[in-house]
Motif scaffolding. Structure first.
Motif, mmCIF file in Angstrom:
data_model
loop_
_atom_site.group_PDB
_atom_site.id
_atom_site.type_symbol
_atom_site.label_atom_id
_atom_site.label_comp_id
_atom_site.label_asym_id
_atom_site.label_seq_id
_atom_site.Cartn_x
_atom_site.Cartn_y
_atom_site.Cartn_z
ATOM 1 N N ALA A 1 0.765 -1.169 -0.297
ATOM 2 C CA ALA A 1 0.188 -0.102 -0.015
ATOM 3 C C ALA A 1 0.831 1.429 0.145
ATOM 4 O O ALA A 1 2.000 1.587 0.430
ATOM 5 C CB ALA A 1 -1.084 -0.280 1.514
ATOM 6 N N THR B 1 -4.906 -3.856 3.319
ATOM 7 C CA THR B 1 -4.616 -4.100 2.228
ATOM 8 C C THR B 1 -3.744 -5.857 1.857
ATOM 9 O O THR B 1 -2.795 -5.645 3.157
ATOM 10 C CB THR B 1 -3.358 -3.672 1.768
ATOM 11 O OG1 THR B 1 -2.542 -2.904 2.317
ATOM 12 C CG2 THR B 1 -3.936 -2.157 1.286
ATOM 13 N N SER C 1 -3.914 3.977 -0.302
ATOM 14 C CA SER C 1 -4.293 2.623 -1.777
ATOM 15 C C SER C 1 -3.102 1.845 -2.709
ATOM 16 O O SER C 1 -2.515 1.797 -1.484
ATOM 17 C CB SER C 1 -4.005 4.469 -2.771
ATOM 18 O OG SER C 1 -2.772 5.076 -2.656
ATOM 19 N N THR C 2 -3.282 1.166 -3.683
ATOM 20 C CA THR C 2 -2.735 0.381 -4.221
ATOM 21 C C THR C 2 -3.316 0.584 -6.070
ATOM 22 O O THR C 2 -3.925 1.649 -6.196
ATOM 23 C CB THR C 2 -3.781 -1.075 -3.513
ATOM 24 O OG1 THR C 2 -4.973 -0.542 -4.326
ATOM 25 C CG2 THR C 2 -3.838 -0.971 -2.306
ATOM 26 N N GLU D 1 -8.354 3.109 -4.012
ATOM 27 C CA GLU D 1 -8.033 3.758 -2.559
ATOM 28 C C GLU D 1 -9.047 4.071 -1.967
ATOM 29 O O GLU D 1 -10.399 4.008 -1.987
ATOM 30 C CB GLU D 1 -7.359 5.194 -2.941
ATOM 31 C CG GLU D 1 -8.424 5.892 -3.728
ATOM 32 C CD GLU D 1 -7.744 7.370 -4.464
ATOM 33 O OE1 GLU D 1 -8.350 8.490 -3.347
ATOM 34 O OE2 GLU D 1 -7.123 7.495 -3.734
ATOM 35 N N ILE E 1 -5.623 8.625 2.932
ATOM 36 C CA ILE E 1 -6.044 7.570 1.365
ATOM 37 C C ILE E 1 -4.692 6.715 1.652
ATOM 38 O O ILE E 1 -3.469 7.224 1.191
ATOM 39 C CB ILE E 1 -4.959 8.619 0.623
ATOM 40 C CG1 ILE E 1 -6.203 10.142 0.863
ATOM 41 C CG2 ILE E 1 -6.380 8.103 -0.870
ATOM 42 C CD1 ILE E 1 -6.174 11.489 -0.300
#
Length: 303
Positions: free
Chosen positions: A66, A121, A104-105, A109, A102
């Protein structure tokens, strides 16, 4: 240990935690300042410092699965040996949100903006799990982050001359072929006993405990979503199904199915349509994936 940066940001780490400082630059011009870190393993708490010392866009935090964007915040990150990541947003001194995160991948996100809101994640190719609020307190986290003092080291001479000489045995004086060696019931001596005082109740696996709690909560949320009647998917589980190896993502009005083995298969359909998707990949025919009873459209994918 705790590391304090020039801008008074703090990084607290438990034992067996590994963090890579990729880049640190502090300049009079906040736009030229830069901070990049990778949380590789273990549990750490990051508390941002003075606003304006470094622009938040120039703070880049990552884990194996992540990327974390922050906006003036206090949070913990836990990474296990497989790279799975748990991020928890913590409250400020007034008990309200300390900011916004935030997470995110490559596949999406989520935003955390409530106290003790969290997400996990597992791989970069899958989106973060739905945000959920964990039943935690700051005291619980502070207890887990307590740093144990190092054990006192004793020189060899001090060890052999200590006042309790009966407990000090020079290994060179032991005859390991002596059959009478254990006749004195050495194992029953007080200094070998294990009592309740020897238990370290803070020596726990935070990630395992939190992920178990999170998984239970996330399963309940997913169950509620399926019972709401918004979308009905049969033949595979929403999210990543380890049996079919199909990743199913419901995003707005679209449903995306993807499967990666020797090659990639991906298809996106309308959430409101009744669709049956049949995938045959590498000679393996999967059970049909049925969306909303699937009696209107049929899609065959052969690879």
């Amino acid at each position: 240990m705790q590391v304090q940066f020039v801008d008074e940001s703090k990084l607290r780490m438990t034992e067996h935690t590994r963090i890579v400082i990729d880049n640190v630059v502090f300049d009079d011009d906040p736009k030229k300042s830069d901070l990049a870190m990778t949380f590789a393993q273990g549990t750490a708490r990051f508390i941002t410092g003075k606003l304006g010392t470094i622009e938040k866009e120039n703070i880049r935090l990552r884990t194996p699965t992540a990327a974390i964007g922050i906006r003036g915040t206090d949070f913990t990150v836990t990474v296990d040996e497989f790279g799975r990541t748990l991020v928890i947003l913590l409250p400020d001194v007034n008990g309200i949100s300390s900011g916004e995160i935030i997470v995110s991948t490559m596949a999406g996100e989520v935003i955390l903006n409530k106290p003790f809101q969290s997400t996990t994640t597992s791989v970069m190719e899958m989106p973060p799990s739905n945000p959920a609020i964990l039943d935690l307190t700051l005291d619980m986290l502070d207890n887990i982050l307590i740093i144990n003092p190092p054990k006192e080291r004793m020189s060899l001479d001090e060890f052999y001359t200590t006042t309790n000489a009966s407990k000090n045995v020079n290994p060179l004086d032991i005859d390991f072929l002596d059959e009478q060696l254990l006749n004195e019931e050495e194992l029953e001596r007080d200094y070998l006993e294990f009592t309740e005082l020897d238990i370290n109740f803070l020596d726990v696996e935070l990630l395992e405990d939190m992920l178990d709690q999170y998984s239970d909560l996330d399963a309940e949320l997913l169950k509620e979503e399926k019972q709401s009647g918004d979308v009905n998917i049969e033949g595979t589980e929403e999210g990543y199904d380890t049996t079919t190896q199909v990743a199913t993502i419901v995003d707005g009005e679209r449903i995306t199915l993807s499967r990666t083995v020797s090659a990639d298969v991906q298809i996106s359909v309308d959430q409101e349509e009744a669709t049956t998707v049949i995938i045959e990949q590498d000679g393996k025919l999967l059970d049909p994936i049925v969306i909303n009873n699937g009696d209107t459209n049929t899609i065959n994918i052969t690879q």
